[in-house]
Scaffold this active site. Structure first.
Site, PDB file in Angstrom:
ATOM      1  N   TYR A  43      75.452  79.622  27.558  1.00 24.32           N
ATOM      2  CA  TYR A  43      75.012  78.369  26.938  1.00 24.32           C
ATOM      3  C   TYR A  43      74.142  78.664  25.698  1.00 24.32           C
ATOM      4  CZ  TYR A  43      72.426  73.923  26.629  1.00 24.32           C
ATOM      5  OH  TYR A  43      71.850  72.757  26.194  1.00 24.32           O
ATOM      6  N   SER A  53      69.705  73.664  21.128  1.00 21.75           N
ATOM      7  CA  SER A  53      68.820  73.758  22.306  1.00 21.75           C
ATOM      8  C   SER A  53      67.795  74.831  22.007  1.00 21.75           C
ATOM      9  CB  SER A  53      69.614  74.151  23.558  1.00 21.75           C
ATOM     10  OG  SER A  53      68.733  74.531  24.599  1.00 21.75           O
TER      11      SER A  53
HETATM   12  P1  NAP Z   1      74.251  64.720  30.076  1.00 26.17           P
HETATM   13  O1  NAP Z   1      73.232  63.752  30.531  1.00 26.17           O
HETATM   14  O2  NAP Z   1      74.975  65.558  31.068  1.00 26.17           O
HETATM   15  O3  NAP Z   1      75.308  63.933  29.156  1.00 26.17           O
HETATM   16  C1  NAP Z   1      76.381  64.639  28.630  1.00 26.17           C
HETATM   17  C2  NAP Z   1      77.208  63.737  27.742  1.00 26.17           C
HETATM   18  O4  NAP Z   1      78.270  64.532  27.187  1.00 26.17           O
HETATM   19  C3  NAP Z   1      77.872  62.609  28.501  1.00 26.17           C
HETATM   20  O5  NAP Z   1      78.016  61.518  27.634  1.00 26.17           O
HETATM   21  C4  NAP Z   1      79.216  63.204  28.874  1.00 26.17           C
HETATM   22  O6  NAP Z   1      80.237  62.230  29.083  1.00 26.17           O
HETATM   23  C5  NAP Z   1      79.527  64.018  27.641  1.00 26.17           C
HETATM   24  N1  NAP Z   1      80.425  65.119  27.927  1.00 26.17           N
HETATM   25  C6  NAP Z   1      80.443  65.954  28.994  1.00 26.17           C
HETATM   26  N2  NAP Z   1      81.467  66.811  28.916  1.00 26.17           N
HETATM   27  C7  NAP Z   1      82.110  66.523  27.765  1.00 26.17           C
HETATM   28  C8  NAP Z   1      83.258  67.033  27.124  1.00 26.17           C
HETATM   29  N3  NAP Z   1      83.990  68.034  27.654  1.00 26.17           N
HETATM   30  N4  NAP Z   1      83.659  66.473  25.973  1.00 26.17           N
HETATM   31  C9  NAP Z   1      82.965  65.463  25.437  1.00 26.17           C
HETATM   32  N5  NAP Z   1      81.862  64.929  25.977  1.00 26.17           N
HETATM   33  C10 NAP Z   1      81.445  65.456  27.136  1.00 26.17           C
HETATM   34  O7  NAP Z   1      73.639  65.793  29.065  1.00 26.17           O
HETATM   35  P2  NAP Z   1      72.389  65.742  28.065  1.00 26.17           P
HETATM   36  O8  NAP Z   1      71.289  66.505  28.686  1.00 26.17           O
HETATM   37  O9  NAP Z   1      72.147  64.399  27.522  1.00 26.17           O
HETATM   38  O10 NAP Z   1      72.978  66.705  26.931  1.00 26.17           O
HETATM   39  C11 NAP Z   1      73.384  66.247  25.665  1.00 26.17           C
HETATM   40  C12 NAP Z   1      73.280  67.414  24.712  1.00 26.17           C
HETATM   41  O11 NAP Z   1      71.923  67.864  24.683  1.00 26.17           O
HETATM   42  C13 NAP Z   1      74.125  68.625  25.113  1.00 26.17           C
HETATM   43  O12 NAP Z   1      74.715  69.212  23.966  1.00 26.17           O
HETATM   44  C14 NAP Z   1      73.097  69.581  25.690  1.00 26.17           C
HETATM   45  O13 NAP Z   1      73.509  70.928  25.591  1.00 26.17           O
HETATM   46  C15 NAP Z   1      71.899  69.260  24.843  1.00 26.17           C
HETATM   47  N6  NAP Z   1      70.612  69.680  25.410  1.00 26.17           N
HETATM   48  C16 NAP Z   1      70.168  69.141  26.570  1.00 26.17           C
HETATM   49  C17 NAP Z   1      68.956  69.591  27.088  1.00 26.17           C
HETATM   50  C18 NAP Z   1      68.411  69.062  28.386  1.00 26.17           C
HETATM   51  O14 NAP Z   1      67.455  69.650  28.919  1.00 26.17           O
HETATM   52  N7  NAP Z   1      68.933  67.978  28.948  1.00 26.17           N
HETATM   53  C19 NAP Z   1      68.222  70.553  26.407  1.00 26.17           C
HETATM   54  C20 NAP Z   1      68.714  71.064  25.224  1.00 26.17           C
HETATM   55  C21 NAP Z   1      69.904  70.617  24.713  1.00 26.17           C
HETATM   56  P3  NAP Z   1      80.521  61.639  30.572  1.00 26.17           P
HETATM   57  O15 NAP Z   1      79.399  60.677  30.857  1.00 26.17           O
HETATM   58  O16 NAP Z   1      81.843  60.972  30.453  1.00 26.17           O
HETATM   59  O17 NAP Z   1      80.523  62.819  31.499  1.00 26.17           O
END
Ligand code: NAP
Length: 252
Positions: free
Chosen positions: A159, A145
């Site tokens: 985080y 991130s």
């Molecule tokens: P999201 O929409 O909340 O999706 C999260 C995904 O991770 C879902 O498939 C969820 O499964 C799964 N998950 C949640 N808790 C988990 C656990 N304990 N073990 C295994 N899987 C788990 O999040 P996202 O924004 O796409 O984030 C994905 C990655 O991108 C993360 O690592 C996040 O830190 C990173 N990121 C996101 C952003 C942003 O702004 N969105 C920015 C920088 C980095 P379920 O559907 O079953 O809950």
């Protein structure tokens, strides 16, 4: 063994993982995804991939549990028989709080998924891909991130700390396995419109913060997926150990 290229994605049921699963299927991969609890969302992604004529599988896995990670990789092996690419994506974001107010329970939970879970999952991928242990090589993209660079002050230092470990892992692992046929890179998204922000307790978080982004907007999961699929592909064949910011200029 099938000659079809495969991709495994942790956290592929929603958000950036789901967008990457769809784009990779369009690019010709068979795709396995994990989910934590949301089987219905994972099934929608699997159905979409199968509609494109590719094989797909959804595997339950809480990546805070190393045993579940091992079992998920074993289930992937049994179904697909080969692993070409791995997107180490699953992650969580805790409730927003100042540094001194972050409970140790939250810090531990965030590190267990984002850092230790990603480390253990990368070990499983390397065991399968490395030419040192009989694998055919491959590519890994870790999910960092831009917070790893910015530090998460006033709301998410836990985080940001967890993602700093991903940047370090990406560099060290890339050097260690470069001669074993494996490329390792990371993406560092900025503010992306997904559900993850809900756990901070700040409604409309991306829109509230987007004025701080040089491009003056949040990004989409699809924009991050484009970078991930490219880094995993042979088009990025001489790129390893690189942190690719997908952040609209945030963090410059
Ligand atoms: P999201 O929409 O909340 O999706 C999260 C995904 O991770 C879902 O498939 C969820 O499964 C799964 N998950 C949640 N808790 C988990 C656990 N304990 N073990 C295994 N899987 C788990 O999040 P996202 O924004 O796409 O984030 C994905 C990655 O991108 C993360 O690592 C996040 O830190 C990173 N990121 C996101 C952003 C942003 O702004 N969105 C920015 C920088 C980095 P379920 O559907 O079953 O809950």
């Amino acid at each position: 063994m099938s000659s079809q290229k495969t991709l495994f994605i942790t956290g592929g049921s929603r958000g950036i993982g789901a967008a990457t699963a769809r784009l990779a299927a369009v690019a010709g991969y068979d795709v396995g995804i994990t989910y934590a609890t949301n089987a219905a969302a994972a099934a929608v992604i699997v159905n979409g991939i199968e509609a494109l004529g590719r094989r797909a599988m959804a595997i339950p896995c809480d990546t805070s549990d190393p045993q579940q990670i091992k079992q998920a990789f074993a289930a992937f092996d049994a179904h697909f028989g080969r692993l070409d690419a791995f997107f180490n994506n699953a992650g969580i974001l805790g409730a927003a709080a100042r540094f001194v107010d972050i409970p140790v329970t939250q810090l531990t939970a965030v590190l267990a998924v984002n850092t230790t879970g990603a480390f253990v999952a990368a070990q499983e991928a390397v065991r399968r891909m490395s030419t040192r242990t009989g694998g055919a090589g491959g590519a890994i993209v870790n999910m960092s991130s831009i917070a790893a660079k910015l530090g998460g002050a006033f709301e998410a230092t836990d985080y940001a700390f967890s993602k700093g470990g991903i940047d370090t892992l990406t560099v060290g692992l890339a050097k260690e396995v470069a001669a074993e046929g494996i490329r390792v890179n990371a993406v560092r998204p900025g503010l992306i419109y997904t559900d993850i922000h809900e756990s901070t307790g700040i409604a409309g978080r991306v829109d509230k913060l987007k004025a701080n982004v040089p491009m003056q907007r949040g990004g989409t999961a699809e924009e991050v997926a484009e970078a991930v699929v490219w880094l995993l592909s042979d088009k990025a064949s001489y790129i390893t150990g690189t942190l690719v910011d997908v952040a609209g200029g945030r963090g410059l």
